[in-house]
Write an enzyme that holds these catalytic residues in place. Sequence first.
Site, PDB file in Angstrom:
ATOM      1  N   ASP A  13       0.798  -0.871  -0.353  1.00 37.90           N
ATOM      2  CA  ASP A  13       0.102  -0.101   0.668  1.00 37.90           C
ATOM      3  C   ASP A  13       0.566   1.245  -0.653  1.00 37.90           C
ATOM      4  OD1 ASP A  13      -2.591  -1.351   0.206  1.00 37.90           O
ATOM      5  OD2 ASP A  13      -2.227  -2.096   2.349  1.00 37.90           O
ATOM      6  N   LYS A  16       1.633   1.810  -4.749  1.00 37.65           N
ATOM      7  CA  LYS A  16       2.304   1.748  -5.955  1.00 37.65           C
ATOM      8  C   LYS A  16       1.502   2.032  -7.223  1.00 37.65           C
ATOM      9  CE  LYS A  16       2.450  -1.931  -4.701  1.00 37.65           C
ATOM     10  NZ  LYS A  16       1.922  -2.386  -2.856  1.00 37.65           N
ATOM     11  N   GLY A  40      -4.724  -4.607  -3.551  1.00 28.39           N
ATOM     12  CA  GLY A  40      -5.530  -3.089  -3.592  1.00 28.39           C
ATOM     13  C   GLY A  40      -4.985  -2.207  -4.677  1.00 28.39           C
ATOM     14  N   HIS A  41      -4.776  -1.397  -5.808  1.00 27.19           N
ATOM     15  CA  HIS A  41      -4.045  -0.199  -6.196  1.00 27.19           C
ATOM     16  C   HIS A  41      -4.565   0.443  -6.738  1.00 27.19           C
ATOM     17  CE1 HIS A  41      -0.373  -3.453  -7.371  1.00 27.19           C
ATOM     18  NE2 HIS A  41      -0.723  -3.440  -6.131  1.00 27.19           N
ATOM     19  N   GLN A 224       1.622  -5.848  -3.575  1.00 30.23           N
ATOM     20  CA  GLN A 224       2.517  -6.251  -2.067  1.00 30.23           C
ATOM     21  C   GLN A 224       3.267  -5.087  -1.572  1.00 30.23           C
ATOM     22  OE1 GLN A 224       1.965  -9.903  -3.150  1.00 30.23           O
ATOM     23  NE2 GLN A 224      -1.011  -8.952  -2.706  1.00 30.23           N
TER      24      GLN A 224
HETATM   25  P1  GDP Z   1      -0.771   0.586  -3.100  1.00 29.03           P
HETATM   26  O1  GDP Z   1      -1.207  -1.028  -2.892  1.00 29.03           O
HETATM   27  O2  GDP Z   1       0.603   0.642  -3.136  1.00 29.03           O
HETATM   28  O3  GDP Z   1      -1.137   0.548  -4.480  1.00 29.03           O
HETATM   29  O4  GDP Z   1      -1.100   1.848  -2.105  1.00 29.03           O
HETATM   30  P2  GDP Z   1      -3.568   1.431  -1.980  1.00 29.03           P
HETATM   31  O5  GDP Z   1      -3.522   2.404  -3.371  1.00 29.03           O
HETATM   32  O6  GDP Z   1      -3.555   0.754  -2.020  1.00 29.03           O
HETATM   33  O7  GDP Z   1      -2.705   3.109  -0.953  1.00 29.03           O
HETATM   34  C1  GDP Z   1      -1.984   4.248  -0.889  1.00 29.03           C
HETATM   35  C2  GDP Z   1      -3.651   5.058  -0.600  1.00 29.03           C
HETATM   36  O8  GDP Z   1      -2.474   6.251  -0.610  1.00 29.03           O
HETATM   37  C3  GDP Z   1      -4.531   5.511  -1.671  1.00 29.03           C
HETATM   38  O9  GDP Z   1      -6.114   5.356  -1.502  1.00 29.03           O
HETATM   39  C4  GDP Z   1      -3.981   6.432  -3.111  1.00 29.03           C
HETATM   40  O10 GDP Z   1      -5.052   7.308  -3.935  1.00 29.03           O
HETATM   41  C5  GDP Z   1      -3.460   7.113  -2.017  1.00 29.03           C
HETATM   42  N1  GDP Z   1      -2.181   8.304  -1.604  1.00 29.03           N
HETATM   43  C6  GDP Z   1      -1.646   7.857  -3.184  1.00 29.03           C
HETATM   44  N2  GDP Z   1      -0.231   8.564  -2.983  1.00 29.03           N
HETATM   45  C7  GDP Z   1      -0.649  10.064  -2.138  1.00 29.03           C
HETATM   46  C8  GDP Z   1      -0.124  11.054  -1.645  1.00 29.03           C
HETATM   47  O11 GDP Z   1       0.974  11.424  -1.751  1.00 29.03           O
HETATM   48  N3  GDP Z   1      -1.097  11.847  -0.865  1.00 29.03           N
HETATM   49  C9  GDP Z   1      -2.203  11.174  -0.563  1.00 29.03           C
HETATM   50  N4  GDP Z   1      -2.683  11.947   0.703  1.00 29.03           N
HETATM   51  N5  GDP Z   1      -2.432   9.864  -0.878  1.00 29.03           N
HETATM   52  C10 GDP Z   1      -1.885   9.277  -1.310  1.00 29.03           C
HETATM   53  P1  IMO Z   2      -1.380  -4.265  -2.699  1.00 31.01           P
HETATM   54  O1  IMO Z   2      -0.641  -4.573  -3.076  1.00 31.01           O
HETATM   55  C1  IMO Z   2      -1.309  -4.723   1.807  1.00 31.01           C
HETATM   56  C2  IMO Z   2      -1.269  -8.267   3.638  1.00 31.01           C
HETATM   57  C3  IMO Z   2      -2.535  -9.132   4.235  1.00 31.01           C
HETATM   58  C4  IMO Z   2      -2.072 -10.259   5.540  1.00 31.01           C
HETATM   59  C5  IMO Z   2      -0.872 -10.943   4.476  1.00 31.01           C
HETATM   60  C6  IMO Z   2      -0.939 -12.227   4.106  1.00 31.01           C
HETATM   61  O2  IMO Z   2      -2.241  -3.501  -2.427  1.00 31.01           O
HETATM   62  O3  IMO Z   2      -0.272  -3.693  -1.234  1.00 31.01           O
HETATM   63  P2  IMO Z   2      -2.801 -12.992   1.896  1.00 31.01           P
HETATM   64  O4  IMO Z   2      -3.805 -12.434   1.400  1.00 31.01           O
HETATM   65  O5  IMO Z   2      -1.852 -11.766   0.871  1.00 31.01           O
HETATM   66  O6  IMO Z   2      -2.317 -13.888   2.422  1.00 31.01           O
HETATM   67  O7  IMO Z   2      -2.221 -11.762   3.144  1.00 31.01           O
HETATM   68  O8  IMO Z   2      -0.033  -9.741   3.757  1.00 31.01           O
HETATM   69  N1  IMO Z   2      -1.262  -7.980   2.091  1.00 31.01           N
HETATM   70  C7  IMO Z   2      -1.323  -6.680   2.129  1.00 31.01           C
HETATM   71  N2  IMO Z   2      -1.000  -5.565   2.521  1.00 31.01           N
HETATM   72  N3  IMO Z   2      -0.630  -4.663   0.407  1.00 31.01           N
HETATM   73  C8  IMO Z   2      -1.301  -5.769  -0.029  1.00 31.01           C
HETATM   74  O9  IMO Z   2      -1.171  -5.436  -1.215  1.00 31.01           O
HETATM   75  C9  IMO Z   2      -1.250  -6.901   0.413  1.00 31.01           C
HETATM   76  N4  IMO Z   2      -1.131  -7.752  -0.507  1.00 31.01           N
HETATM   77  C10 IMO Z   2      -1.833  -8.933   0.850  1.00 31.01           C
HETATM   78  O10 IMO Z   2      -2.855  -8.032   5.138  1.00 31.01           O
HETATM   79  O11 IMO Z   2      -1.033  -8.757   6.198  1.00 31.01           O
HETATM   80 MG    MG Z   3      -3.006  -1.905  -1.668  1.00 30.30          MG
END
Ligand code: GDP
Ligand code: IMO
Ligand code: MG
Length: 431
Positions: A13, A16, A40-41, A224
């Site tokens: 998270d 990416k 979850g991107h 991840q």
């Molecule tokens: P990923 O799994 O690495 O793609 O990241 P996620 O999407 O799960 O989580 C990142 C969250 O931060 C998302 O809700 C993005 O919309 C938000 N986000 C990304 N960059 C920024 C930033 O620079 N500032 C803020 N406030 N939010 C951001």
């Molecule tokens: P993105 O791509 C954050 C975590 C789960 C749990 C562990 C194992 O959005 O960064 P799983 O379902 O993979 O067997 O769970 O890994 N986990 C993540 N945490 N971002 C993710 O993906 C994750 N995918 C799995 O919360 O701790």
């Molecule tokens: Mg994510």
Amino acid sequence: MSNVGVVGVQWGDEGKGKIIDILSNFADVVVRFQGGANAGHTIVAGGEKVILHLIPSGILHEGKYCIVGNGVVLDPEVFEKEVRELKALGYIKDDKTLMVSGLAHLIMPYHKKLDMLKESRGKKKIGTTGRGIGPAYEDKVSRMGIRVIDLLDKKVFSEKVKQNLENKNFIIKRYYKDEGFRPRDVIKSYDNYRKLLRKYTTDTVHFLHKSIDEGKTILFEGAQGTYLDIDHGTYPYVTSSNTVSGNISAGAGVPPTSIGYILGICKAYTTRVGEGPFPTELLGKEGDKIRKIGAEYGATTGRPRRCGWFDAVIVKRAIKLNGIKGLCIMKLDVLDSFETIKICVGYRIGKRLHTEPPMSVGDYYKCEPVYEEMDGWKASIKDSKKYEELPLNAKKYLKRLEELLGVVIDIISMGPERESTIILKNPFTKS
Ligand code: GDP
Ligand code: IMO
Ligand code: MG
């Protein structure tokens, strides 16, 4: 060499999705190489929020090829939903631009059930996303798995489902004392997915080789983060795939020599979802404040993310593990209102100081972070367009991170939107 790999250097998270969406402008092909719908991107484009679990984050750009690679475990139910929702929003105008590897393994209903049963009945839960990831990779490694290419042949698929269910039903019914699956029902429930996947299934490995030969640019999308890696993460509190850049090669089917640049994504602080050690975790008001400002709730499960200060110990190691050439610092805006900002530069276990994370998870839980403190900038940075416009203390924070980590910062992100980004160096154009 112009191909770029993007990986998370913390516990996932990191942001990416946002960076891959931006860099997709400069790539011809975007490829997911591991994980599944546990990811979850999030992308915010034109005020609209799109969360992708399986389909690469390049899909919002017309004409870009998006590939679900052989290293991914694919849940057809999620895939079908994602395709349907993206099409309703006006994306995927040409089906030929979306491809699924026939070698990718399928997530089956019993994987999701076993994931859930293991988590609810076991003594130590991992806090998984419940998407069946672990059980599906278990089957892949034990050579019981069912691949996308198997689904396309009804006879082969039916045979494999029956064989698998002999084993799975035994475990579900006898060990977990729960309700098993009827082979007939499972086979029938995948009929529609066969039709759908026939349209997208390709020899993606060959497609990528051809793209490389033609000089096309490829963006590899990690899911991840490094500390959820099955080998290098905080085992057993990890996911079930290798998340490090070394797996791009196996998970996409390209040689390591075809990847020219690895970009690391990290937040200006740290978050984690699920169980497991997290030395810089803030359990009080400061953690709550980061969660609130950063909207730190899981994009897949909606769970509140655990929040804490930046941990330079883990990120420094992640840079070595992945061969990171440049770093993106995400969500710097979340720290705008903090009086003091802390960076963890070492861990103390008893009297000993450690500058590498411990190998045993037991020791990990004993780590006391050693902090450096810096003054905050106490100003809103979201509208800064250039590095020079950032407040002095924000620049000092970024400089200190570069010094501690021994790597340059290529991109700074100050908001979820594409516009709230300062690109100091674009890994594709090198400018
Ligand atoms: P990923 O799994 O690495 O793609 O990241 P996620 O999407 O799960 O989580 C990142 C969250 O931060 C998302 O809700 C993005 O919309 C938000 N986000 C990304 N960059 C920024 C930033 O620079 N500032 C803020 N406030 N939010 C951001
Ligand atoms: P993105 O791509 C954050 C975590 C789960 C749990 C562990 C194992 O959005 O960064 P799983 O379902 O993979 O067997 O769970 O890994 N986990 C993540 N945490 N971002 C993710 O993906 C994750 N995918 C799995 O919360 O701790
Ligand atoms: Mg994510």
